[in-house]
Every structure is written in structure tokens, then in C-alpha cells.
Scaffold this motif. Sequence first.
Motif, mmCIF file in Angstrom:
data_model
loop_
_atom_site.group_PDB
_atom_site.id
_atom_site.type_symbol
_atom_site.label_atom_id
_atom_site.label_comp_id
_atom_site.label_asym_id
_atom_site.label_seq_id
_atom_site.Cartn_x
_atom_site.Cartn_y
_atom_site.Cartn_z
ATOM 1 N N VAL A 40 0.762 -1.127 -0.023
ATOM 2 C CA VAL A 40 0.246 0.010 -0.055
ATOM 3 C C VAL A 40 0.905 1.078 0.282
ATOM 4 C CG1 VAL A 40 -1.682 1.277 1.123
ATOM 5 C CG2 VAL A 40 -1.977 -1.166 1.247
ATOM 6 N N THR A 41 1.988 1.212 0.910
ATOM 7 C CA THR A 41 2.778 2.377 0.713
ATOM 8 C C THR A 41 3.339 2.786 -0.519
ATOM 9 O OG1 THR A 41 3.090 2.305 3.238
ATOM 10 C CG2 THR A 41 4.748 3.460 2.158
ATOM 11 N N GLU A 42 3.860 1.636 -0.948
ATOM 12 C CA GLU A 42 4.638 1.661 -2.333
ATOM 13 C C GLU A 42 3.666 2.175 -3.416
ATOM 14 O OE1 GLU A 42 6.928 1.450 -5.791
ATOM 15 O OE2 GLU A 42 7.660 1.563 -3.691
ATOM 16 N N SER A 43 2.628 1.693 -3.396
ATOM 17 C CA SER A 43 1.409 1.887 -4.709
ATOM 18 C C SER A 43 0.992 3.305 -4.345
ATOM 19 C CB SER A 43 0.367 1.108 -4.776
ATOM 20 O OG SER A 43 -0.391 1.087 -3.397
ATOM 21 N N THR A 44 1.181 4.111 -3.109
ATOM 22 C CA THR A 44 0.415 5.230 -2.978
ATOM 23 C C THR A 44 1.496 6.567 -2.700
ATOM 24 O OG1 THR A 44 0.069 4.942 -0.614
ATOM 25 C CG2 THR A 44 -1.635 4.238 -1.987
ATOM 26 N N GLU A 45 2.828 6.033 -2.779
ATOM 27 C CA GLU A 45 3.911 6.860 -2.413
ATOM 28 C C GLU A 45 3.954 7.351 -1.016
ATOM 29 O OE1 GLU A 45 3.537 9.998 -5.651
ATOM 30 O OE2 GLU A 45 4.014 8.448 -7.236
ATOM 31 N N GLY A 46 3.639 6.538 -0.373
ATOM 32 C CA GLY A 46 3.830 6.682 1.127
ATOM 33 C C GLY A 46 2.452 7.560 1.826
ATOM 34 N N THR A 99 -4.385 -8.602 -6.016
ATOM 35 C CA THR A 99 -3.637 -8.390 -7.232
ATOM 36 C C THR A 99 -2.340 -8.125 -7.241
ATOM 37 O OG1 THR A 99 -4.332 -6.175 -7.543
ATOM 38 C CG2 THR A 99 -5.817 -7.860 -8.460
ATOM 39 N N LEU A 100 -1.843 -7.465 -6.107
ATOM 40 C CA LEU A 100 -0.372 -7.149 -5.851
ATOM 41 C C LEU A 100 0.139 -8.108 -4.899
ATOM 42 C CD1 LEU A 100 -0.426 -3.398 -5.190
ATOM 43 C CD2 LEU A 100 0.167 -4.593 -7.348
ATOM 44 N N LEU A 101 -0.404 -8.720 -4.137
ATOM 45 C CA LEU A 101 -0.062 -9.599 -3.143
ATOM 46 C C LEU A 101 0.313 -11.010 -3.535
ATOM 47 C CD1 LEU A 101 0.653 -10.338 -0.084
ATOM 48 C CD2 LEU A 101 -1.647 -11.011 0.510
ATOM 49 N N VAL A 102 -0.846 -11.439 -4.225
ATOM 50 C CA VAL A 102 -0.461 -12.799 -5.140
ATOM 51 C C VAL A 102 0.649 -12.687 -5.853
ATOM 52 C CG1 VAL A 102 -1.649 -14.500 -6.429
ATOM 53 C CG2 VAL A 102 -2.864 -13.644 -4.557
ATOM 54 N N PRO A 103 0.823 -11.924 -6.729
ATOM 55 C CA PRO A 103 2.251 -12.008 -7.903
ATOM 56 C C PRO A 103 3.356 -11.813 -6.637
ATOM 57 C CG PRO A 103 0.426 -10.509 -8.549
ATOM 58 C CD PRO A 103 0.106 -10.811 -7.243
ATOM 59 N N LEU A 105 4.011 -12.956 -3.890
ATOM 60 C CA LEU A 105 4.250 -14.241 -3.257
ATOM 61 C C LEU A 105 4.519 -15.315 -4.335
ATOM 62 C CD1 LEU A 105 1.432 -14.173 -0.472
ATOM 63 C CD2 LEU A 105 3.639 -13.835 -0.336
ATOM 64 N N ALA A 106 4.053 -15.110 -5.371
ATOM 65 C CA ALA A 106 4.380 -16.166 -6.522
ATOM 66 C C ALA A 106 5.655 -16.039 -7.221
ATOM 67 C CB ALA A 106 3.296 -15.924 -7.761
ATOM 68 N N LEU A 107 6.153 -14.730 -7.264
ATOM 69 C CA LEU A 107 7.463 -14.311 -7.796
ATOM 70 C C LEU A 107 8.333 -14.970 -6.766
ATOM 71 C CD1 LEU A 107 8.700 -12.677 -9.863
ATOM 72 C CD2 LEU A 107 8.944 -10.658 -8.261
ATOM 73 N N ILE A 108 8.190 -14.820 -5.353
ATOM 74 C CA ILE A 108 9.200 -15.371 -4.437
ATOM 75 C C ILE A 108 9.127 -16.686 -4.359
ATOM 76 C CG2 ILE A 108 9.916 -15.549 -2.050
ATOM 77 C CD1 ILE A 108 8.456 -12.618 -1.538
ATOM 78 N N LYS A 109 8.148 -17.412 -4.558
ATOM 79 C CA LYS A 109 8.108 -18.918 -4.493
ATOM 80 C C LYS A 109 8.621 -19.565 -5.723
ATOM 81 C CE LYS A 109 4.400 -22.503 -5.459
ATOM 82 N NZ LYS A 109 3.264 -22.887 -5.306
ATOM 83 N N LYS A 110 8.483 -18.724 -6.998
ATOM 84 C CA LYS A 110 9.142 -19.100 -8.275
ATOM 85 C C LYS A 110 10.557 -19.172 -8.137
ATOM 86 C CE LYS A 110 8.829 -19.463 -13.167
ATOM 87 N NZ LYS A 110 7.926 -19.091 -14.575
ATOM 88 N N VAL A 142 5.028 -4.166 -7.558
ATOM 89 C CA VAL A 142 5.477 -5.445 -6.940
ATOM 90 C C VAL A 142 6.831 -5.791 -7.002
ATOM 91 C CG1 VAL A 142 5.109 -7.978 -7.327
ATOM 92 C CG2 VAL A 142 3.149 -6.596 -7.455
ATOM 93 N N TYR A 143 7.560 -5.195 -7.882
ATOM 94 C CA TYR A 143 8.809 -5.393 -8.095
ATOM 95 C C TYR A 143 9.737 -4.585 -7.275
ATOM 96 C CZ TYR A 143 13.751 -5.285 -10.124
ATOM 97 O OH TYR A 143 15.113 -5.360 -10.305
ATOM 98 N N HIS A 144 9.366 -3.379 -6.714
ATOM 99 C CA HIS A 144 9.939 -2.730 -6.060
ATOM 100 C C HIS A 144 10.075 -3.187 -4.589
ATOM 101 C CE1 HIS A 144 9.731 1.217 -8.589
ATOM 102 N NE2 HIS A 144 10.780 0.414 -8.678
ATOM 103 N N VAL A 145 8.782 -3.752 -4.195
ATOM 104 C CA VAL A 145 8.769 -4.219 -2.963
ATOM 105 C C VAL A 145 9.277 -5.544 -2.855
ATOM 106 C CG1 VAL A 145 6.775 -5.432 -1.443
ATOM 107 C CG2 VAL A 145 6.277 -3.367 -2.507
#
Length: 295
Positions: A40-46, A99-103, A105-110, A142-145
Amino acid sequence: MPKTNFTVKYDGDALANHEMDVAILAPALMGMQKVLDALVTESTEGEYRASLKIKGNAKAGSIEIELVTQAISNMKLLKDIIVDVFSHRDVVALATITTLLVPLLALIKKFGRRKPSKVEDMGDGNVKIYFDNDITIVNNHVYHVYNNFEVREAAYKAVKPLEQEGIDSFVIYEKSKKLVEVNKEDVSRFVPPSVADRMLVSEEITFLQIVTIKFNMNNKWQFTQGDSVINANIIDDDFIAKVRNGVPFQDGDILKVKLQKEQYQEKGKLKTNYKILEVLDHQKAAQQQPFDFDS
């Protein structure tokens, strides 16, 4: 007010009585809170932070926890006021924060602790990430986080209960639809990378002689570099295209390349990884010269 409701389910024989040690569950939920807050912080610029609440819901053989998240303003005059997320331009549909959380976790998992070899901004809010020759596209937020060590540590805490005997899976549902699942064998990929693990990264222009060619481009080619034998991934898109288009290469050919060498520690052992960032020149293997027996 608009909320995102999703369910986190821990499953396994140890949860047959719908009970889970608070010492295990609490850090996991705190980890989830931190991941959501970062998104949330990343997507709303803090400008906003995530508020997370839980509802207990136990079913046979598992622990299910319904999580409710909302955006809370960080503005001084509006502190702790719930914001209508549909009216804010930057809250990348917080009503569907999954839509942000799932990608993520999936990125880390893969890919786990693997480091991208290249990242391209696509100019549409997404980035294309290259893990050698494996390519994936994710939202820029997602990539920044994903690159935030503290968030990676928090994501690990969320799935860490799977390290306990009898807890085998972590699943996120939204409206009864399974969105992502992490199993016991996946947990090691969530262990966060450590800055100390990557000891040295260097690049050099050098010549390599081909020993073994892998035409599927997913495996490492084997080369000699002087007296040394090395295995290296080729991530030069132009060179890969030439191979796929049938440009002939063979054992013994010499490539002039930009070579990246990365030294790192893994479980206390020093390892070295090689990547060919760019193929600068290709010299065909020398043809055997006939002997002149009359001379």
C-alpha cells in the motif's frame, strides 16, 4: 466502507483440532501485515498505510483466518480515517489488493533468492524481469517491494509456520477461489537474501572456448578460459536469437564476451556463478592444417 477480504489457510495434521500455537501464528500474521503495508505504501507513494484486521474461522483439519484490509491516510489532519479506496488515484485497486500480494508471493515462490539478470521498464506500469532466460512480467510496485529486504523477511515469517511438523500448506483464498499456495517444500525459497551472501560481482572482457553447447538455452554452456573450465548462462538476446535461427556454432569455437562473475556464500560454502552478458565476437574453430610431407 470498501474492504478487501481474503482468507489465509494453514493446513496439515497438526491443525486437526483447529488449534495453532500463538507463538507460531502471531509472527506469521505480523509478517503478512508488513507485506500488505509495504504494498500500500509503495503504490500510494507513502500517502497511505494498510490497516489489517482478522476474523477467526476454523474448519476441519486446518486454521483459516479471514483478513480484512483497508487504506488508512498518513496525512496529519486525516490520521486514522478510513479512506474510500475507489476514489483515490494511486491505490492500485486496494479493494483487490490481492492483485499485488499474490504476484509478489508467486514471484518469491518461483525464483527464491535468485537475482534478476536484467530488468526492463515496459512503460505501462509493469516491468519485465529476466532470470537468465526465464522471463516474467509484474507490476512495477510488486517489483520494488520484492527488492525490499524487510518485506522479504516479512513474507518469510508469513509462511514460516510450514517449517513446523504437521503444517504442510499456506493458501490464500478470495471468495472461495484459491489464488496462491505455498507448500512445505517451497518455504526455503522464502528465506530472504542477505547482503553479505553476495560477496563480489565483477565484469571483464575475455575469450572463452566452447566445450559443450546447450541449444535449449535454459542450461549452462561449458567453456574453457585458459586452463579453467567454467559453466556460464548466456543472457545475450541477440546471440540467443542467432542460435535459435540456426547460425552454426560448434565445440571449439571461440567467443569474445562480456563475462560477469559473481561470488557468493551458500550454506557456508563459497560458490561462483558466471553469466555472459554480451557476445562481442565469434571465431570459428581453427581447421586442422594438413602437413606438407614433401618439405
